[in-house]
Structure formats: structure tokens, C-alpha cells
Design an enzyme around this catalytic site. Structure first.
Site, PDB file in Angstrom:
ATOM      1  N   GLU A   1     -33.961  81.690 127.726  1.00  0.00           N
ATOM      2  CA  GLU A   1     -34.497  81.541 126.403  1.00  0.00           C
ATOM      3  C   GLU A   1     -35.340  82.715 125.640  1.00  0.00           C
ATOM      4  O   GLU A   1     -35.836  83.875 125.905  1.00  0.00           O
ATOM      5  CB  GLU A   1     -36.007  80.467 126.879  1.00  0.00           C
TER       6      GLU A   1
ATOM      7  N   LYS B   1     -37.573  73.862 120.185  1.00  0.00           N
ATOM      8  CA  LYS B   1     -38.690  73.799 121.249  1.00  0.00           C
ATOM      9  C   LYS B   1     -39.589  72.755 121.043  1.00  0.00           C
ATOM     10  O   LYS B   1     -40.061  72.949 119.857  1.00  0.00           O
ATOM     11  CB  LYS B   1     -39.471  74.718 122.420  1.00  0.00           C
TER      12      LYS B   1
ATOM     13  N   CYS C   1     -36.851  75.714 128.757  1.00  0.00           N
ATOM     14  CA  CYS C   1     -37.673  75.876 129.777  1.00  0.00           C
ATOM     15  C   CYS C   1     -38.227  74.876 130.512  1.00  0.00           C
ATOM     16  O   CYS C   1     -37.821  74.293 130.602  1.00  0.00           O
ATOM     17  CB  CYS C   1     -38.204  77.005 129.455  1.00  0.00           C
TER      18      CYS C   1
END
Length: 334
Positions: free
Chosen positions: A58, A149, A183
Site C-alpha cells: 500500500e 481507497k 489495506c
């Protein structure tokens, strides 16, 4: 750099097998140029090992904002925190910029599909904002996937903007369909559901590098989706923090020697480990994946197929890019 661990088949069938790898890497924090060199080295080694899909941690380019929890990042209107954010914003890359072109060249040169976590600086109305982004780069098409994200986790919300559903897509690589999430997105049932429904067979989860966080969800995703699940996690030491970062001394003083210890791993569709989490060193985690295992495990459970109930549950995924403003242009005389 070396191969840390692997699960190799003695005689893989190219019609049903794909070789994938997680690059467990660190390097100078917030130094995109230095990390691009390590990325290229990892790609060279992966190609030599027959890898077709290579995933990176990430926000590998340029780095995870780990100063927030260690320097009172939530202090409002704090001059030092503003300086840290400005430094971080300057280290971010723009999609469409020179770093993307370099990634496309690496993918083409080595015949690899790359999944690369980046710190993305927005453009236009969002040029002062940063996104946690996962790019999918293919040898044939260049930028194939651009996923931001959906929800930054906890203190990440102090510096990362919310993403949207535009990147909730899977991509064909050889005999496989691959997808990925950043994540703690991997804990989001609806995000996983969207990728399963898009035909995902190999799921990549990118992580900054905390093995205790990524271990359980990697196996769970494999079991729930009846997919192969690959965790790509990072390494970070306090020596990687640049001296000119505004709170460098405080950040080092308040951190363990290795704040991020990796944890890259590969789980099979039945939830068993092909490669258990690897910690504490840099290198590649490689696995040959026999995709026929996906079909075998879906006999008993297919979450978006025979084990779904569309008559009871309605699922809609909005895959449009969201912007703060849409300009409607008139004539030049208006």
C-alpha cells in the site's frame, strides 16, 4: 534482493496456472525515485522467476503516512503537522505523470502486470488532496486500473481523501481474473463482494506492513470468495525517514526500529496457506496458482453465484469517478 519464500508446482499447466508474487519492500520513505529503482529491481527478479503478476505494498510510492499516530497528528491548526502534510503532498505522484509512464515501461519491458500502491495527488479541483491509490499496469495497455481507497482508516482520514467505486474492477491476466483492495478495504464486505461478482479468481490485498493485521483477513478472503488471496506488505525502518522531514526526530523517537515488518503471504481458496506470512526482510514471495482449485472449492460455496439470493438482497455498485465539480461550458462570449 532475493526470493524469500515460494510455492512452486513441479509441472504447471499454462492453461490453468498463473505465477504471482508479492514484493515485500521498503526503502527511503517518501523518496519516489529511490523506491522506483527498488521496484524495477523487483520486477527484473520476478520476471526471471516466471512471474506474471507482481504486487507492491500500500502506497509504496511514496510511503504510508505513519507519522500521524506518533506525532499527535490530530492537533488542529498545528504548524508542524501542516508542514508534514505539505511535505507528504509534494511526495505524491499524479496519475498520468512521469512515474506512471515509468511503471508502464517496467511492465512492458518485463512482461508483467503490476499492482502498485501509490500516494496519489489529485488533479484539478482536488490538487491539494491525497488519495491512497492502487494502480494496475499491464504490458499491453498500460494503466488498466485506477482504484482509490474507499474509506481511509482511522487516523489516515487526516491526510487521505475518500475514494469512489470507479476502480472496483477485475482484470484478465492470462487464464486468471485478478483484482485488489487497499489495506482495511479488505475488511469491507461490499467491496469484496463487488470484486467477487466481477469474476475475481486472484485477490491482492496491499498493506503497509503489519503482519498481525493482514494475517486473518487474507485467509478469510480466500475462504469467503473461494479465491487465491495474496497479501503484499511493506517493510519500514526508522532509518528510512529522511532527515528533512519536519518531525523526523520525534517520529524516530516514538517508533520501533521496524514500524512495519511485512507479512506478505498467499492463501489458497480453501483457506490453507500456500505461503505463510513472511516477516522482517525484503524480497519476493512467489506462488504458482492452479486456478482449477477455485472451481473445486466453489462446489460448496460461490458467494455471488449459487450461494447468493438476489431475490432477497439487492446490490448496486456505482463505478463512476466522483469529482467535486462539473463545469458546463457555454460559448466564449458568456
Amino acid at each position: 534482493m532475493r526470493v524469500l519464500a515460494g510455492a512452486r508446482l513441479p509441472d504447471p499447466d499454462p492453461r490453468s496456472t498463473i505465477t504471482v508474487a508479492a514484493a515485500q519492500l521498503g526503502g527511503p520513505w517518501l523518496d519516489v525515485g529511490a523506491r522506483l529503482k527498488r521496484l524495477t529491481e523487483a520486477a527484473r527478479l520476478a520476471a526471471a522467476e516466471g512471474v506474471k503478476v507482481l504486487a507492491f505494498p500500500e502506497t509504496y510510492l511514496s510511503g504510508y503516512p505513519f507519522w500521524l499516530t506518533r506525532t499527535h497528528g490530530a492537533n488542529f491548526d498545528d504548524a508542524a503537522q501542516k508542514a508534514c502534510y505539505a511535505y507528504y503532498l509534494d511526495s505524491a505522484i499524479e496519475v498520468g505523470g512521469p512515474e506512471q509512464r515509468e511503471l508502464e515501461a517496467v511492465a512492458a519491458d518485463f512482461g508483467l502486470t503490476l499492482l502498485v500502491g501509490v500516494t496519489e495527488r489529485g488533479r484539478g479541483p482536488a490538487s491539494g488532496s491525497v488519495y491512497c491509490t492502487l494502480l494496475t499496469i499491464t504490458p499491453e495497455d498500460g494503466l488498466a486500473g485506477h482504484h482509490r481507497k474507499l474509506v481511509p482508516t482511522y487516523d489516515e482520514r487526516l491526510v487521505w481523501a475518500h475514494g469512489d467505486g470507479a476502480g472496483l474492477r477485475t482484470h484478465a491476466v492470462g487464464p486468471a481474473r485478478v483484482g485488489g483492495l487497499n489495506c482495511w478495504e479488505n475488511w469491507m464486505p461490499q467491496a469484496r463482494h463487488a470484486l467477487y461478482a466481477a469474476g475475481e479468481q486472484v485477490h491482492f490485498g496491499t498493506w503497509p506492513g503489519a503482519s498481525k493485521v493482514s494475517r486473518d483477513v487474507t485467509r478469510f478472503t480466500a475462504m469467503e470468495g473461494r479465491v487465491f488471496a495474496v497479501a503484499a506488505a511493506g517493510i519500514l525502518t526508522v532509518d528510512d525517514v529522511p532527515d528533512d522531514f519536519p518531525l523526523a526526530a520525534q517520529l524516530r523517537d516514538n517508533s520501533a526500529r521496524m514500524p512495519f515488518d511485512g507479512g506478505s503471504a498467499v492463501a489458497a481458496p480453501d483457506g490453507t496457506w500456500l505461503v505463510e506470512p513472511v516477516r522482517g526482510e525484503e524480497g519476493l514471495v512467489i506462488a504458482d496458482l492452479d486456478l482449477r482449485a477455485v472451481g473445486r472449492e466453489r462446489l460448496t460455496f460461490d458467494p455471488t453465484g449459487h450461494y447468493s439470493r438476489p431475490d432477497v438482497f439487492s446490490v448496486t455498485v456505482n463505478r463512476t469517478r466522483r469529482e467535486a465539480v462539473a463545469f458546463v461550458e457555454g460559448s466564449p462570449r458568456d
